[in-house]
Design a protein around this motif. Structure first.
Motif, PDB file in Angstrom:
ATOM      1  N   ARG A 243       0.773  -1.371   0.058  1.00 36.10           N
ATOM      2  CA  ARG A 243       0.007   0.113   0.010  1.00 36.10           C
ATOM      3  C   ARG A 243       1.080   1.277  -0.127  1.00 36.10           C
ATOM      4  N   ALA A 244       1.861   1.190   0.773  1.00 43.47           N
ATOM      5  CA  ALA A 244       2.887   2.272   0.980  1.00 43.47           C
ATOM      6  C   ALA A 244       3.386   2.735  -0.363  1.00 43.47           C
ATOM      7  N   ALA A 245       3.897   1.552  -1.166  1.00 38.72           N
ATOM      8  CA  ALA A 245       4.570   1.744  -2.315  1.00 38.72           C
ATOM      9  C   ALA A 245       3.695   2.414  -3.362  1.00 38.72           C
ATOM     10  N   GLY A 246       2.379   2.134  -3.447  1.00 35.58           N
ATOM     11  CA  GLY A 246       1.329   2.250  -4.266  1.00 35.58           C
ATOM     12  C   GLY A 246       1.329   3.994  -4.041  1.00 35.58           C
ATOM     13  N   LEU A 247       1.029   4.405  -2.673  1.00 35.61           N
ATOM     14  CA  LEU A 247       0.937   5.832  -2.381  1.00 35.61           C
ATOM     15  C   LEU A 247       2.166   6.757  -2.835  1.00 35.61           C
TER      16      LEU A 247
END
Length: 415
Positions: A243-247
């Motif tokens: 999720r963090a990588a996507g953000l």
């Protein structure tokens, strides 16, 4: 609330703000009041420390909520509508005067301002923006300002926040949409991401205008950040890293902050009874660091998690966990390997790698040379080759993890 004096309000609203982790102030534009103009500075100095910049500088911020009253009833929030906590509310002028007074006493270098939602999202956002506007325009305050914006508010109000603040942040709250729907049903993941996309667009447009025209107004020069709560829902560390990588990729965030869930009084039955280990939060920050500074791809970091549980090991850092899982990538020759391979050696930081690359242009490096660049040469020995060292006996050692993992320490009872 009208009977509370400023000191009592400050005690309540500063304590209520402690759950927000996203208050680092790196990346700000340099401003000061030398020459007798304005008040404040973004330069770091001595004061009450609330956060640290990536380079280790101590940052002092007045970190408060405008109010801890809220019309939302998010299960995980201490300030939710149904929570039995003492409420307080600052006026915009009280926040302005507190910030100026604290700065003049050399307590702070800037302001971090968030708020519960009162009346409506637009009304609350207007109040937050007014604090920043008054500081900048009425008092020529040149210190650091970080505003927590409200995704449900009118986009024009959110845009105005970026005109006055050094950094803005919009919290995604929880790592997964399912978790948000369960624990904060009044919030919408699509609206949150829409607000973040709008902020990214405004930041990019402002950067382009600044390059073209010197007189163009700056807009959130320190970028935007977000925060997610860890341990309140069933999201695994692998879910959180993904999720963090996507953000980072979609919204160009400067930072994703992770906040370990903390049990609250009169908690909802849907929440866990105890908080996750604080070490879990630490491991997630280390995982985040690998993506941001060590050139790891998101799926590589996620691969460091346990295959069955999706959780990062707590006893070793993610970089070491990845190296133990992919031992076929080692050992790495410090005198020949490219920077990308050296960055994957456990125990070698970015500075150590840069120094290795510089030093090996002049001579071949021995194990002792590497030992002077790292805290523990024992940790790096199984993963590298030097001019006088090859880990022949260690390369295929079955219990290598026990050899390189940190040794448990006996804590002092009355330390």
């Amino acid at each position: 609330m009208a009977q509370l004096d400023t000191r009592q309000k400050l005690e309540i609203l500063a304590d209520a703000a402690k759950y927000d982790a996203s208050c680092a102030s790196s990346g700000s534009v340099k401003r000061d009041s030398r020459g007798g103009k304005g008040i404040g500075s973004t330069d770091q100095g001595m004061g009450i420390c609330h956060a640290y910049a990536p380079d280790g500088r101590c940052i002092s911020l007045l970190k408060i909520l405008l109010t801890n009253s809220c019309v939302f009833d998010c299960h995980y929030c201490i300030n939710r509508k149904s929570s039995n906590v003492r409420r307080a509310r600052f006026t915009t002028d009280e926040v302005v005067q507190l910030t100026l007074a604290f700065y003049r006493r050399n307590y702070i270098e800037g302001l971090f301002l968030s708020s519960g939602i009162i009346r409506s999202s637009d009304y609350t956002m207007e109040q937050i923006v007014e604090v920043a506007r008054s500081l900048r325009e009425d008092h020529d305050f040149r210190g650091y300002i970080h505003l927590k914006t409200i995704p449900d508010a009118d986009p024009e109000l959110v845009h105005r926040a970026g005109l006055h603040a050094d950094r803005v942040s919009i919290n995604v709250e929880l790592p997964t949409r399912a978790g948000l729907e369960r624990l904060a049903p009044e919030k919408d993941a699509t609206r949150i991401e829409g607000a973040m996309a709008g902020m990214k667009r405004d930041i990019v447009d402002a950067d382009d205008a600044t390059r073209r025209y010197k007189s163009a107004p700056r807009f959130a020069p320190a970028g935007q950040s977000t925060q997610m709560i860890v341990g309140a829902d069933a999201a695994t560390d692998r879910d959180i890293v993904t999720r963090a990588a996507g953000l980072y990729g979609k919204f160009g965030l400067r930072r994703v902050y992770y906040s370990a869930f903390s049990p609250i009084p009169d908690a909802s039955a849907v929440l866990p009874l105890k908080r996750p280990p604080l070490m879990r939060e630490h491991r997630l920050y280390q995982s985040d660091w690998l993506m941001r500074f060590y050139d790891y791809k998101p799926d590589e970091v996620a691969a460091a998690a346990d295959d069955s549980t999706g959780m990062m090991p707590l006893d070793i850092d993610p970089k070491l966990a990845w190296a133990l899982k992919f031992r076929d990538r080692f050992p790495v020759d410090v005198n020949r390997a490219p920077r990308e391979a050296l960055l994957r050696v456990p125990g070698l930081g970015t500075r150590a790698v840069d120094r290795i690359l510089a030093a090996r242009q002049w001579r071949r490096l021995a194990l002792a040379d590497i030992g002077r660049l790292t805290v523990s040469v024992a940790k790096v020995r199984p993963f590298l080759i030097a001019s006088d060292w090859k880990p022949v006996a260690l390369a295929d050692k079955a219990d290598l993890r026990a050899l390189v993992a940190p040794k448990p320490k006996q804590m002092e009872l009355f330390g």
